[in-house]
Structure formats: structure tokens, C-alpha cells
Design a protein around this motif. Structure first.
Motif, short mmCIF file in Angstrom:
data_model
loop_
_atom_site.label_atom_id
_atom_site.label_comp_id
_atom_site.label_asym_id
_atom_site.label_seq_id
_atom_site.Cartn_x
_atom_site.Cartn_y
_atom_site.Cartn_z
N ASP A 226 -10.97 5.95 3.52
CA ASP A 226 -10.86 6.33 5.23
C ASP A 226 -9.37 6.31 5.52
O ASP A 226 -8.80 7.09 6.32
N ALA A 227 -8.80 5.19 4.92
CA ALA A 227 -7.26 5.23 5.27
C ALA A 227 -6.48 6.16 4.55
O ALA A 227 -5.39 6.36 4.58
N GLY A 228 -6.88 6.81 3.51
CA GLY A 228 -6.31 7.59 2.52
C GLY A 228 -5.22 6.77 1.65
O GLY A 228 -4.10 7.28 1.27
N MET A 229 -5.86 5.62 1.08
CA MET A 229 -4.79 4.83 0.44
C MET A 229 -5.33 4.28 -0.98
O MET A 229 -6.72 4.51 -1.09
N GLN A 230 -4.72 4.05 -1.74
CA GLN A 230 -5.23 3.64 -3.17
C GLN A 230 -5.12 1.70 -3.04
O GLN A 230 -4.41 1.68 -2.36
N ALA A 231 -5.94 1.38 -3.90
CA ALA A 231 -6.09 -0.14 -4.14
C ALA A 231 -4.68 -0.89 -4.30
O ALA A 231 -4.16 -1.92 -3.84
N ASP A 232 -3.97 0.13 -5.21
CA ASP A 232 -2.51 -0.54 -5.61
C ASP A 232 -1.31 -0.44 -4.38
O ASP A 232 -0.32 -0.99 -4.59
N GLU A 233 -1.76 0.11 -3.31
CA GLU A 233 -0.97 0.08 -2.15
C GLU A 233 -1.28 -1.23 -1.33
O GLU A 233 -0.29 -1.19 -0.23
N ILE A 234 -2.16 -1.82 -1.54
CA ILE A 234 -2.46 -2.96 -0.85
C ILE A 234 -1.74 -4.41 -1.25
O ILE A 234 -1.67 -4.68 -2.52
N ASP A 235 -1.25 -5.07 -0.28
CA ASP A 235 -0.48 -6.17 -0.64
C ASP A 235 -1.28 -7.65 -0.67
O ASP A 235 -1.02 -8.32 -1.25
N ALA A 236 -2.41 -7.38 0.01
CA ALA A 236 -3.27 -8.77 0.33
C ALA A 236 -4.71 -8.31 0.59
O ALA A 236 -4.87 -7.23 1.39
N ILE A 237 -5.65 -9.16 0.19
CA ILE A 237 -6.90 -8.88 0.58
C ILE A 237 -7.39 -10.41 1.21
O ILE A 237 -7.31 -11.59 0.71
N VAL A 238 -8.13 -10.28 2.44
CA VAL A 238 -8.71 -11.37 2.97
C VAL A 238 -10.18 -11.29 3.18
O VAL A 238 -10.46 -10.00 3.75
N ARG B 260 2.55 -6.17 3.97
CA ARG B 260 2.68 -4.79 4.85
C ARG B 260 1.16 -4.30 4.92
O ARG B 260 0.83 -3.91 6.02
N ARG B 261 0.41 -4.22 3.84
CA ARG B 261 -0.98 -3.83 3.91
C ARG B 261 -1.87 -4.90 3.67
O ARG B 261 -1.95 -5.23 2.46
N VAL B 262 -2.84 -5.03 4.40
CA VAL B 262 -3.90 -5.95 3.77
C VAL B 262 -5.26 -5.50 4.28
O VAL B 262 -5.59 -4.70 5.39
N LEU B 263 -6.25 -5.71 3.16
CA LEU B 263 -7.55 -5.19 3.38
C LEU B 263 -8.42 -6.42 3.88
O LEU B 263 -8.32 -7.56 3.32
N VAL B 264 -8.91 -6.43 5.32
CA VAL B 264 -9.64 -7.42 5.77
C VAL B 264 -11.31 -7.10 5.67
O VAL B 264 -11.54 -6.06 6.19
N ILE B 265 -11.87 -7.93 5.12
CA ILE B 265 -13.26 -7.81 4.62
C ILE B 265 -14.19 -8.83 5.19
O ILE B 265 -13.91 -10.07 5.06
#
Ligand code: UT7
Length: 324
Positions: A67-79, A134-139
Motif C-alpha cells: 500500500d505504501a509502495g515500499m520494499q522491506a529493505d527501505e524500512i529502518d525498524a519494526i515494532v 525514518r521509516r517504521v513498520l508498526v504491526i
């Protein structure tokens, strides 16, 4: 200029198996009518045998990234907010990191039960504003079906499994309430109420996973009082009021709590995203599920002012005000 955590994408995943209230009538002294009228729940999804919280989380994360048009390797952190991890450790977040193919950044879990997603969002926002990511995936991801006592009609009919995710990205805002992104957060807990909602097992107490126990009526009373209070405090911090709210996206535990909270906030029900009828209470997954479903339904649009609020075991409760 003010650094803001802006939502770039939302996604969710629900296990395939849907269980209507009628299925409980066969094995418990309960009725579809009681469950609907006391909680608003009509059906819920349950994970398949062998399907774990990280499976649900990975699917929701993939949907949010798409949905964000991003790849996983563009993410800095996952919470990840969860109280039902696959294993005692490692965290579900590192499992998701590995399965998404991310080889950098960091990942960790947050445990605040049903308020978990609000706590995870507030933590992710703090990481972004502190310049740590800068980019965080929040789940939010849960398999509460694994900790239910199937003989307790007061709890087992209320919960479901699922996962939802948001991608947050740092962006410069003007520092006004018109900025997109998280505008204010309000977190609370009060450990004196630990016996109202808890799991009767755990690593160091029993060496087993345990089962959920709840004094529903007492939790209900706390919820009605505390949810509107925390939402008001978060709006106050942002310099806004109930009149500015486009959407309340509440924790989906009980339609009567959702309605009472909206009333206390003086927000009409046609500005509340309600999914409890289809999902039941999915604990930390309920708010990101509702955000993603609300976006898909065309309810939540860019620029809308959204208030999320949740309460759960601890007790722990809080609210986040954000402009979508
Ligand atoms: O997500 C974390 C936060 N959790 C919550 O927000 C949940 C908060 N609590 C609630 O949503 C509600 O309290 C419940 C839905 C759990 C219960 O509704 P209630 O109106 O508070 O009912 P109650 O617990 O006061 O129970 C009323 C009656 C009792 O019977 P008696 O003692 O009046 O004879 C219960 O035994 O309903 C009975 N009951 C049921 N009857 C049929 C409880 N569960 C059931 C059931 N089917 N499944």
C-alpha cells in the motif's frame, strides 16, 4: 519545522476460518442474541492449526508495504504489538524482519495487551522524532484463540485472531494541527487493576501459556470512563477538540463501549469506524485492522483527523491523534 510520523500505507490480514456466533450455541450455554446484544460481535476469525502470530503479522506487513509502495529493505525498524507471540523469544518483530528479508535496522515487540497498538504507535513516533529511524513498520498481531478457555462463556465468545499494520515515515511538518502525521499521544497504566484482566500462566510463574481471565463488567466500567478521558487528553495536547475529529478508530472490544465513548466525546456514530461485528476483539490487532479496513471502505481519507483509543490488561490505556 517539526518532524512528524506520517502514515504512508496500511494493510491487514485475517485468518481464513470465520466462526459465527451460532457455532458457540452448540457447545456453550449462550446464544447469538446474547453475544450480539451485549458485545456487538457477530463473527470472528480464528487462525488455522499451525498458523502463528508471526504468519499473520508478515501478511499484514506485506499488505501495508504494498500500500505504501515500499520494499522491506527501505524500512529502518519494526515494532510489533502482541501478547500472543509465537515463542517466548525471540520477538515476533525479529521473526517478521527475517521473513520480510530485511537485513538491516532493528525490531522489537511491545506488550500492552489490547492497548498494545497505541503504545507501539507512540514508541514508533518517538523513535522517528528522536532521529533513530525514518521509516517504521508498526504491526498489531494476535492469536488470542490460543489462550481462551473454551468452557468460559464470559470470555471465549468475545475474542478473535488477526493482524494489521501501518508504515510510518518521517516528514517535515509546519508544526501546526494541519500537519499530516501523529500530532499527539497519551499513554497510561495502573497496575493496581492487574486482576481484572490477565492470563493465568506464563514463563516464570507456571511454565505454561495459561488462559485468559476477565472480570468483564469491571473492565467495562473502566473502559467507558478512561477511553473518553485519554482521547480528550490527547486531543488537548494536540490543541484540538472532539469537534475536529473526522474518525474515531477505537479498540474493537464491545459496541456498547465504542458507542458510550463516542457519546462522551460528542462525536456521532457515523464518524466511528466499527469492525467489531466482523472481527470480535483482536486485542492489539484491532486498531490497525480497523484503520486498514476503514481506508479500504473509503471512510478514512488523506487529511482526515483520526483518534485511536484503547484499553486492556494492566490496566493499560491510551490514545493517539493523527492526521491521515
Ligand atoms: O479488550 C480488553 C478490554 N475488554 C473489554 O473491554 C471487555 C469489557 N467487558 C465487556 O465487554 C462486557 O462486560 C461483557 C460483554 C464481557 C459482558 O457484558 P455485561 O453486560 O457486562 O454482562 P455481565 O458480565 O454483567 O453478565 C451478565 C449476565 C451474567 O449472568 P447473571 O449473573 O446475570 O445471571 C453472565 O453470567 O450474562 C451472563 N453471561 C452470558 N450469558 C450468555 C456471560 N457471558 C454470557 C454468554 N452467554 N456468552
Amino acid at each position: 519545522m517539526t518532524l512528524r510520523s506520517v502514515v504512508r500505507g496500511a494493510g491487514h490480514y485475517l485468518p481464513r476460518r470465520v466462526v459465527p456466533n451460532a457455532e458457540f450455541e452448540a457447545r456453550l450455554d449462550t446464544t447469538d442474541e446474547w453475544i450480539r446484544s451485549r458485545s456487538g460481535i457477530e463473527r470472528r476469525h480464528f487462525a488455522a492449526e499451525g498458523e502463528t502470530t508471526s504468519d499473520l503479522a508478515v501478511a499484514a506487513a506485506a499488505a501495508a508495504l504494498a500500500d505504501a509502495g515500499m520494499q522491506a529493505d527501505e524500512i529502518d525498524a519494526i515494532v510489533v504489538a502482541t501478547s500472543t507471540p509465537d515463542l517466548t523469544f525471540p520477538s515476533v518483530a525479529t521473526m517478521v524482519q527475517g521473513r520480510l528479508g530485511m537485513t538491516r535496522g532493528f525490531a522489537f515487540d511491545v506488550q500492552a495487551v489490547c492497548a498494545g497498538f497505541v503504545f507501539a504507535l507512540a514508541n514508533a513516533d518517538a523513535l522517528i522524532r528522536a532521529g533513530q529511524a525514518r521509516r517504521v513498520l508498526v504491526i498489531g498481531a494476535e492469536t488470542f484463540s490460543r489462550i481462551l478457555d473454551w468452557t468460559d462463556r464470559g470470555t471465549c465468545v468475545l475474542f478473535g485472531d488477526g493482524a494489521g499494520a501501518l508504515v510510518l515515515e518521517a516528514a517535515e511538518g509546519a508544526g501546526t494541527t494541519d500537519d499530516r502525521g501523529i500530532l499527539a499521544t497519551d499513554l497510561n497504566s495502573d497496575g493496581r487493576h492487574k486482576d481484572l484482566l490477565y492470563v493465568d500462566g506464563g514463563v516464570s510463574a507456571t511454565g505454561s501459556a495459561g488462559q485468559l481471565r476477565m472480570q468483564g463488567n469491571a473492565v467495562f466500567r473502566h473502559a467507558v470512563e478512561k477511553l473518553a478521558d485519554t482521547a480528550h487528553r490527547a486531543l488537548d495536547k494536540a490543541g484540538l477538540s472532539g469537534a475536529d475529529v473526522d474518525w474515531i478508530v477505537p479498540h474493537q472490544a464491545n459496541l456498547r463501549i465504542i458507542t458510550a465513548t463516542a457519546q462522551r466525546m460528542q462525536v456521532p456514530m457515523d464518524r466511528v469506524v466499527v469492525t467489531v461485528q466482523d472481527h470480535g476483539n483482536t486485542s492489539a490487532a484491532s486498531i490497525p485492522l480497523a484503520l486498514s479496513v476503514g481506508k479500504q471502505r473509503g471512510q478514512i481519507k488523506p487529511g482526515d483527523l483520526v483518534v485511536t483509543e484503547a484499553i486492556g490488561g494492566g490496566l493499560a490505556w491510551g490514545a493517539v491523534v493523527l492526521r491521515w
